[in-house]
Write an enzyme that holds these catalytic residues in place. Structure first.
Site, PDB file in Angstrom:
ATOM      1  CG  ASP A  99      72.626  57.064  -5.074  1.00 56.38           C
ATOM      2  OD1 ASP A  99      72.154  55.915  -5.268  1.00 56.38           O
ATOM      3  OD2 ASP A  99      72.029  58.097  -5.448  1.00 56.38           O
ATOM      4  CG  ASP A 102      64.393  54.185  -0.885  1.00 57.52           C
ATOM      5  OD1 ASP A 102      64.364  54.321   0.334  1.00 57.52           O
ATOM      6  OD2 ASP A 102      63.468  54.575  -1.628  1.00 57.52           O
ATOM      7  CG  PHE A 151      64.161  62.309   0.401  1.00 63.77           C
ATOM      8  CD1 PHE A 151      63.927  61.260  -0.477  1.00 63.77           C
ATOM      9  CD2 PHE A 151      64.768  63.461  -0.072  1.00 63.77           C
ATOM     10  CE1 PHE A 151      64.290  61.371  -1.816  1.00 63.77           C
ATOM     11  CE2 PHE A 151      65.124  63.583  -1.404  1.00 63.77           C
ATOM     12  CZ  PHE A 151      64.887  62.531  -2.268  1.00 63.77           C
ATOM     13  NE  ARG A 164      72.010  65.251  -9.181  1.00 60.90           N
ATOM     14  CZ  ARG A 164      71.296  64.143  -9.109  1.00 60.90           C
ATOM     15  NH1 ARG A 164      71.630  63.202  -8.251  1.00 60.90           N
ATOM     16  NH2 ARG A 164      70.238  63.961  -9.872  1.00 60.90           N
TER      17      ARG A 164
END
Ligand code: IMP
Length: 176
Positions: A99, A102, A151, A164
């Protein structure tokens, strides 16, 4: 329910357009070969399910559980496998579907873990990439969007298990 203030960063339309573009590039790359596509749970579920339908090749869908965050917005710095795939990848083409990149720790862990199983090739794809958050150099063959080091939630990505199911990627304005 979480009380986050969320502002849209990437729309549903932008995501769907980009997913189709990446699917077309992967179709070209795999050239009708069979591929074991690995969905990294849980964040990749939406991207994975849209992406595999945009690739015209024989795809075996596999799911791997990993955790690096424990209900927090910063990485714990430690990646753990919580459930493994069912198929052998030895001698087969593998597509790792993430996904978001980071710190890069999860993707590096995944690549090393799959490499140890002697696949024919490994291709990596991530919907999102936060270049300013990288702590470890990591190889990404394809990514959807570069985003700032903030974020984000939605389209599979969560905050403490929530959000989600948003159809877009949202930036979190303030964490409560
Ligand atoms: P990394 O190992 O630090 O690259 O983080 C990878 C994992 O952390 C991703 O697969 C996500 O599940 C989670 N993560 C990283 N950034 C975010 C974010 O902004 N929102 C939600 N989850 C994130």
């Amino acid at each position: 329910m979480s009380n986050l203030q969320i502002s849209q960063l990437i729309s549903e339309e932008q995501i769907q357009t980009r997913v189709k573009e990446i699917g077309a590039e992967l179709t070209k790359k795999f050239n009708s070969d069979e591929v074991v596509a690995i969905c990294v749970l849980k964040g990749s579920i939406m991207f994975f399910s849209d992406l595999v339908r945009a690739i015209d090749s024989d795809i075996i869908c596999e799911f791997m559980g990993l955790s690096s965050y424990k209900d927090a917005t910063v990485s714990s710095g430690e990646v753990k496998m919580t459930s493994d795939i069912n198929s052998s990848v030895a001698g087969r083409h593998v597509l790792i579907v993430e996904d978001i990149i980071d710190t890069g720790l999860t993707m590096n862990y995944l690549q090393q873990n799959i490499k140890n199983r002697n696949p024919k090739s490994i291709t990596t794809v991530s919907l999102l990439f936060k270049p300013d958050a990288l702590k470890e150099e990591c190889e990404i063959d394809f990514y959807g969007f570069k985003i700032p080091n903030d974020f984000v939630v939605g389209y599979g990505l969560d905050y403490q298990g929530y959000h989600r199911n948003l159809p877009f990627i949202g930036q979190v304005a303030s964490l409560n």
